[in-house]
Design an enzyme around this catalytic site. Sequence first.
Site, short mmCIF file in Angstrom:
data_model
loop_
_atom_site.label_atom_id
_atom_site.label_comp_id
_atom_site.label_asym_id
_atom_site.label_seq_id
_atom_site.Cartn_x
_atom_site.Cartn_y
_atom_site.Cartn_z
N HIS A 252 72.20 15.99 117.70
CA HIS A 252 72.25 14.12 118.65
C HIS A 252 73.03 13.43 118.59
O HIS A 252 74.17 13.35 119.68
CB HIS A 252 70.80 12.85 117.74
CG HIS A 252 71.10 11.63 118.76
ND1 HIS A 252 70.14 12.00 119.28
CD2 HIS A 252 71.81 10.72 118.77
CE1 HIS A 252 70.02 10.05 119.74
NE2 HIS A 252 70.98 9.71 119.26
N GLU A 253 73.93 13.17 117.57
CA GLU A 253 75.65 12.41 117.96
C GLU A 253 76.60 13.10 118.64
O GLU A 253 77.24 12.81 119.19
CB GLU A 253 76.03 11.66 116.46
CG GLU A 253 75.19 10.58 116.25
CD GLU A 253 74.54 9.84 116.74
OE1 GLU A 253 75.13 9.55 118.01
OE2 GLU A 253 73.58 8.84 116.13
N GLU B 37 71.99 7.79 126.26
CA GLU B 37 70.66 8.40 125.09
C GLU B 37 70.39 10.01 125.41
O GLU B 37 69.32 10.85 125.38
CB GLU B 37 70.17 7.81 125.30
CG GLU B 37 69.20 8.01 123.75
CD GLU B 37 70.03 8.22 122.78
OE1 GLU B 37 70.82 7.38 122.09
OE2 GLU B 37 69.52 8.48 121.81
ZN ZN Z 1 71.96 8.24 120.23
#
Ligand code: ZN
Length: 507
Positions: A270-271, A300
């Site tokens: 994710h990061e 996001e």
């Molecule tokens: Zn995020």
Amino acid sequence: MQTLEQTHQKFSQLKSLLSEIEDLYGAEAVLHWDQKTYMPAKGIEARGRQLATLNRIAYEKFTDGTIAQLLDDLTTYERDSPYDSDEASLIRLTRRNCDLASKVPTEFEVRFSLLRTECYQAWATARQENNFALVQPTLERMLDMSREYSSFFPEAQHIADPHITGSDYGMSAVSIREVFAELRAQLVPVVEAITSQPPVDNSCLHQHYPEAEQLAFCHNILKQMGYDLERGRQDKTLHPFMTKFSIDDVRITTRVYENDLIQGLFSTIHEMGHAFYELGNAPELEGTPLAGGVSSGVHESQSRLWENLIGRSRPFWQYFYPQLQAHFPSQLGAVSLETFYSAINRVDRSLIRTDADEITYNLHVMIRFDLELDLLEGKLTVKDLPAAWNDRYLSDLGVIPTSDSNGVLQDVHWYTGQIGGMFQGYTLGNLMSAQFFDAAVAAHPEIPDRIETGNFTVLHDWLQANIYLHGRKFTAAETIERVTGSTLGTKPLIDYVHRKYGSLYKL
Ligand code: ZN
């Protein structure tokens, strides 16, 4: 009448002032990163002061009138430059930021920055001690200041709109409520159909996985997916985040649980998705506010795209699962790919947003979005927040938090940012991630096959060319339009959910 030479001089003066401000933000980011990774607890007081000082200097530099004057002098230059040029985009974005900043007094910014540091620390203690009361008074001040912030924008249609504008420019409480209601109506029946079946066995993920070995595997994934470790690094933290000090230093953090293999793994991917975005900006944007991501939703969309559409996909694990098995032979040697794939995609009604599967995740977000609006609208007090939180978990997800730590204290956002505009970006990002991925696969149908062989460059290069490169030149709506030819919609995500989970759960 100003000569072309004078115009160029003014533009470069604007750029150099903005670059000094970006340097101050970069220094602030280093202090924040340190605070959330390695700083000893007692460093907090001085750190709060240092951050507030840097923030004040940056803010004063931005609002002392010099930049506003330069923007005025550059009106014609902006009009005569192509809309998508670096020049017009920089002036346009700076004007937007300047209009916004001119409405918020410096004194308020300094007070807010101090409160954020204080509230973060109170939250960390409250969470550790599982006691909301320890942070309640600070959070009450946070709500007061979040409302005070909105009061600087009397033209806003909804009290949450100034906060939403800050993170997802172009969106509003009304427009988000509408798209969330549409999504919710389509997701709830899917969740019901899935959770009426016997739960998938995910015990393979909850054996003992030593921390050091998990971190080593995450490091290996980062390298193979193309995260440049000479331009970034990964450290441990309480609440994973990505941070940028410059275009060549974009860092990520993670947290690892020894009884849960997927926390560390998926927070890493994710990061990394967030980091790809920042690392992929055009080098010319460095040192200007155009470097970065369009909005919290678009940012996001990139982390969620890599985490879910890639990281939780079958082709991804067809490639990586043999490596994972070799890394954890005693835990996974006898577990089949199918069992593992079903386990990482298990859908259930759970308490923790960051642990949630990609379908119910959106319900977690909607709960927070609604509670934020209730707090800001004055329909809910901070004191009653834990009970309201638990009620919504019961009615929306069918579960009741057993403690504040896995209830209202689980997310840092309200305690370190503000109340308002903090959560909608996650679900907006999920919607966009499906839209962007559809566009990528339409342009390059070979992407899934490439991923199955561990080749991520086709997808990465497409995202870089279409999204990363442009930094913050365009708004979210313009970005979606340019990349997909349509507007924000729920259909691509819903189609993806039906395709993937329809076969996983035989719906
Ligand atoms: Zn995020």
